[in-house]
Design a protein around this motif. Structure first.
Motif, PDB file in Angstrom:
ATOM      1  N   ASN A   2       1.935   4.521  13.500  1.00  0.00           N
ATOM      2  CA  ASN A   2       3.030   3.666  13.984  1.00  0.00           C
ATOM      3  C   ASN A   2       3.325   2.537  13.006  1.00  0.00           C
ATOM      4  OD1 ASN A   2       3.253   5.235  16.262  1.00  0.00           O
ATOM      5  ND2 ASN A   2       2.085   3.866  17.573  1.00  0.00           N
ATOM      6  N   GLN A   3       2.254   1.967  12.461  1.00  0.00           N
ATOM      7  CA  GLN A   3       2.422   0.891  11.493  1.00  0.00           C
ATOM      8  C   GLN A   3       3.080   1.406  10.204  1.00  0.00           C
ATOM      9  OE1 GLN A   3      -1.283  -0.917  10.367  1.00  0.00           O
ATOM     10  NE2 GLN A   3      -0.344  -2.507   9.126  1.00  0.00           N
ATOM     11  N   VAL A   4       2.656   2.575   9.764  1.00  0.00           N
ATOM     12  CA  VAL A   4       3.239   3.168   8.560  1.00  0.00           C
ATOM     13  C   VAL A   4       4.711   3.484   8.776  1.00  0.00           C
ATOM     14  CG1 VAL A   4       3.201   5.222   7.083  1.00  0.00           C
ATOM     15  CG2 VAL A   4       1.059   4.096   7.699  1.00  0.00           C
ATOM     16  N   ASP A   5       5.026   4.052   9.933  1.00  0.00           N
ATOM     17  CA  ASP A   5       6.412   4.395  10.249  1.00  0.00           C
ATOM     18  C   ASP A   5       7.291   3.155  10.244  1.00  0.00           C
ATOM     19  OD1 ASP A   5       8.589   5.953  10.962  1.00  0.00           O
ATOM     20  OD2 ASP A   5       8.193   5.782  13.100  1.00  0.00           O
ATOM     21  N   ARG A   6       6.796   2.064  10.850  1.00  0.00           N
ATOM     22  CA  ARG A   6       7.568   0.823  10.924  1.00  0.00           C
ATOM     23  C   ARG A   6       7.827   0.232   9.535  1.00  0.00           C
ATOM     24  NH1 ARG A   6       4.294  -1.815  13.773  1.00  0.00           N
ATOM     25  NH2 ARG A   6       3.299  -3.036  12.134  1.00  0.00           N
ATOM     26  N   SER A  38       0.829  -1.202   0.000  1.00  0.00           N
ATOM     27  CA  SER A  38       0.000   0.000   0.000  1.00  0.00           C
ATOM     28  C   SER A  38       0.867   1.256   0.000  1.00  0.00           C
ATOM     29  CB  SER A  38      -0.932  -0.002   1.219  1.00  0.00           C
ATOM     30  OG  SER A  38      -1.851  -1.075   1.151  1.00  0.00           O
ATOM     31  N   LEU A  39       1.945   1.231   0.762  1.00  0.00           N
ATOM     32  CA  LEU A  39       2.857   2.377   0.798  1.00  0.00           C
ATOM     33  C   LEU A  39       3.514   2.603  -0.557  1.00  0.00           C
ATOM     34  CD1 LEU A  39       4.562   1.922   4.282  1.00  0.00           C
ATOM     35  CD2 LEU A  39       3.113   3.822   3.575  1.00  0.00           C
ATOM     36  N   LEU A  40       3.905   1.524  -1.209  1.00  0.00           N
ATOM     37  CA  LEU A  40       4.507   1.655  -2.535  1.00  0.00           C
ATOM     38  C   LEU A  40       3.531   2.295  -3.516  1.00  0.00           C
ATOM     39  CD1 LEU A  40       6.456  -1.724  -2.943  1.00  0.00           C
ATOM     40  CD2 LEU A  40       7.394   0.546  -2.551  1.00  0.00           C
ATOM     41  N   MET A  41       2.277   1.850  -3.480  1.00  0.00           N
ATOM     42  CA  MET A  41       1.280   2.425  -4.390  1.00  0.00           C
ATOM     43  C   MET A  41       0.998   3.888  -4.061  1.00  0.00           C
ATOM     44  SD  MET A  41      -1.420  -0.650  -5.223  1.00  0.00           S
ATOM     45  CE  MET A  41      -1.643  -1.235  -3.537  1.00  0.00           C
ATOM     46  N   ALA A  42       1.003   4.229  -2.769  1.00  0.00           N
ATOM     47  CA  ALA A  42       0.781   5.616  -2.372  1.00  0.00           C
ATOM     48  C   ALA A  42       1.923   6.503  -2.850  1.00  0.00           C
ATOM     49  CB  ALA A  42       0.629   5.717  -0.859  1.00  0.00           C
ATOM     50  N   SER A  78       4.754  13.106   4.622  1.00  0.00           N
ATOM     51  CA  SER A  78       4.873  12.850   6.055  1.00  0.00           C
ATOM     52  C   SER A  78       4.237  11.508   6.404  1.00  0.00           C
ATOM     53  CB  SER A  78       4.181  13.961   6.848  1.00  0.00           C
ATOM     54  OG  SER A  78       2.781  13.936   6.617  1.00  0.00           O
ATOM     55  N   ILE A  79       4.533  11.020   7.604  1.00  0.00           N
ATOM     56  CA  ILE A  79       3.930   9.776   8.076  1.00  0.00           C
ATOM     57  C   ILE A  79       2.414   9.923   8.168  1.00  0.00           C
ATOM     58  CG2 ILE A  79       3.796   8.166  10.015  1.00  0.00           C
ATOM     59  CD1 ILE A  79       6.362   7.928   8.445  1.00  0.00           C
ATOM     60  N   ARG A  80       1.953  11.074   8.649  1.00  0.00           N
ATOM     61  CA  ARG A  80       0.507  11.307   8.754  1.00  0.00           C
ATOM     62  C   ARG A  80      -0.143  11.276   7.385  1.00  0.00           C
ATOM     63  NH1 ARG A  80      -1.586  16.427  12.093  1.00  0.00           N
ATOM     64  NH2 ARG A  80      -0.829  15.050  13.767  1.00  0.00           N
ATOM     65  N   PHE A  81       0.483  11.914   6.411  1.00  0.00           N
ATOM     66  CA  PHE A  81      -0.069  11.934   5.050  1.00  0.00           C
ATOM     67  C   PHE A  81      -0.202  10.522   4.491  1.00  0.00           C
ATOM     68  CE2 PHE A  81       0.848  11.813   0.484  1.00  0.00           C
ATOM     69  CZ  PHE A  81      -0.186  12.594  -0.021  1.00  0.00           C
ATOM     70  N   SER A 112       9.127  17.303   6.659  1.00  0.00           N
ATOM     71  CA  SER A 112       8.965  15.865   6.420  1.00  0.00           C
ATOM     72  C   SER A 112      10.004  15.395   5.409  1.00  0.00           C
ATOM     73  CB  SER A 112       7.553  15.562   5.901  1.00  0.00           C
ATOM     74  OG  SER A 112       6.583  15.964   6.836  1.00  0.00           O
ATOM     75  N   ARG A 113      10.120  14.090   5.283  1.00  0.00           N
ATOM     76  CA  ARG A 113      11.115  13.533   4.379  1.00  0.00           C
ATOM     77  C   ARG A 113      10.656  13.577   2.923  1.00  0.00           C
ATOM     78  NH1 ARG A 113      12.178   7.923   7.485  1.00  0.00           N
ATOM     79  NH2 ARG A 113       9.930   8.170   7.738  1.00  0.00           N
ATOM     80  N   VAL A 114      11.581  13.874   2.035  1.00  0.00           N
ATOM     81  CA  VAL A 114      11.321  13.795   0.596  1.00  0.00           C
ATOM     82  C   VAL A 114      11.662  12.374   0.163  1.00  0.00           C
ATOM     83  CG1 VAL A 114      11.951  14.654  -1.685  1.00  0.00           C
ATOM     84  CG2 VAL A 114      11.831  16.229   0.258  1.00  0.00           C
ATOM     85  N   LEU A 115      10.658  11.648  -0.343  1.00  0.00           N
ATOM     86  CA  LEU A 115      10.811  10.232  -0.674  1.00  0.00           C
ATOM     87  C   LEU A 115      10.858  10.018  -2.176  1.00  0.00           C
ATOM     88  CD1 LEU A 115       8.245   8.744   1.876  1.00  0.00           C
ATOM     89  CD2 LEU A 115      10.700   9.114   2.207  1.00  0.00           C
ATOM     90  N   ARG A 116      11.625   9.003  -2.566  1.00  0.00           N
ATOM     91  CA  ARG A 116      11.710   8.626  -3.972  1.00  0.00           C
ATOM     92  C   ARG A 116      11.737   7.111  -4.081  1.00  0.00           C
ATOM     93  NH1 ARG A 116      16.625  11.094  -6.493  1.00  0.00           N
ATOM     94  NH2 ARG A 116      17.757   9.295  -5.680  1.00  0.00           N
ATOM     95  N   PHE A 117      11.007   6.573  -5.028  1.00  0.00           N
ATOM     96  CA  PHE A 117      11.011   5.138  -5.280  1.00  0.00           C
ATOM     97  C   PHE A 117      12.278   4.771  -6.048  1.00  0.00           C
ATOM     98  CE2 PHE A 117       9.993   1.619  -8.248  1.00  0.00           C
ATOM     99  CZ  PHE A 117       9.769   0.623  -7.315  1.00  0.00           C
TER     100      PHE A 117
END
Length: 296
Positions: A65-69, A32-36, A52-55, A90-95
């Motif tokens: 907590n689950q998303v962060d882990r 789910s995180l990958l698709m998001a 962000s983790i909340r987003f 927040s962190r800038v993320l890249r696949f």
């Protein structure tokens, strides 16, 4: 009735990425995180985005907590890259589309999916490549989970912990991640240093070199923010350091910092221990009677 149409928007993603994702051992939250992340990067014709983790938790309908882990797991496996800290903190993320760099956790007999998710790649490798008897595993676990001993500020392991903590704190502050180590317990860090040296049999000089290098590496400096993470990833970090042929530049400045003084004291203590052993050997040699041929 729902009727999605590509005219209303779509996400372009290479089939090779989908094929590799299907073959890897990702749990439901990780998928789910990958698709998001795909949706909010490739879906907007961009490679990276501040999330962000909340987003992400709201996007996939999961607890923070689950998303962060699970996001941490994806970062550790090099599937997701933390590029920097964004304007909102927040962190800038890249696949990472180079799937050859992904660290996979293969399911094996005796390991459940949950176990693979919770274990780091290093621990999974140790479990599958060097199986132990149940008695040996329990003995090792009890040794590592025993109550943390009290370390004096003058002890070698406390000095190592303080040295690394100061370096990590400087990096975290520069990257806007200072809140992640604000509650760091130096006693726990010192105990991890003890385990690194005594249990993992890592030389102190090598440990120092890796500490210096990891806070300068563009990828690892934002992912190794504790002594425990340093120990968990140490074999991989040491190999990466040697492969790049670089070591930390923290001691290039002629003016010795407080951190360098701590490591100098550690080196001097090691030298004194070696010198004491040599003097003891010489003393015992003098006590031996001289043989007729001039030998003792």
């Amino acid at each position: 009735m729902a009727s999605p149409q590509i005219d209303h928007g779509y996400t372009r993603i290479a089939n090779e990425i989908l094929d590799q994702t299907m073959k890897r051992k990702f749990n439901g939250t990780q998928l789910s995180l990958l698709m998001a992340i795909w949706r909010n990067t490739y879906g907007f014709q961009r490679k990276e985005h501040e999330m962000s983790i909340r987003f992400l938790a709201e996007a996939i309908g999961a607890h923070r907590n689950q998303v962060d882990r699970e996001l941490t797991n994806l970062v550790e496996r090099h599937v997701i890259i933390v590029v920097s800290t964004g304007k909102r903190g927040s962190r800038v993320l890249r696949f990472n589309k180079n799937h050859e760099e992904w660290i996979d956790c293969h399911l094996n007999s005796g390991l459940s999916a949950k176990t693979v998710t919770e274990l780091s790649p290093r621990k999974v490798t140790e479990h599958t490549a060097n199986p132990r008897t149940k008695k040996e595993r329990i003995k090792k676990r009890n040794k590592e989970t025993r109550p943390t001993k009290k370390y004096d500020e003058d002890s070698t392991y406390y000095k190592m912990a303080s040295y690394f903590h100061d370096k990590v704190r400087a990096v975290a502050k520069a990257e806007g991640l200072g809140h992640l180590i604000i509650k760091a317990n130096l006693q726990s860090w010192a105990d991890q240093m003890r385990l690194l040296v005594e249990n993992d049999e890592v030389e102190k000089r090598l440990a120092r070199d890796v500490m210096d290098w990891v806070v300068t590496d563009s990828f690892w400096k934002t992912n190794i923010l504790s002594a425990k993470k340093l120990r968990d990833k140490f074999p991989e970090l040491a190999l990466k350091m040697k492969a790049t042929g670089k070591q930390g530049s923290g001691r290039q400045n002629n003016q010795m910092s407080q951190n360098e003084k701590l490591m100098r004291e550690i080196e001097e203590e090691m030298a004194r221990e070696q010198s004491g052993a040599e003097e003891a050997f010489s003393y015992h040699q003098q006590l031996l009677p001289e043989l007729p041929n001039g030998r003792r």
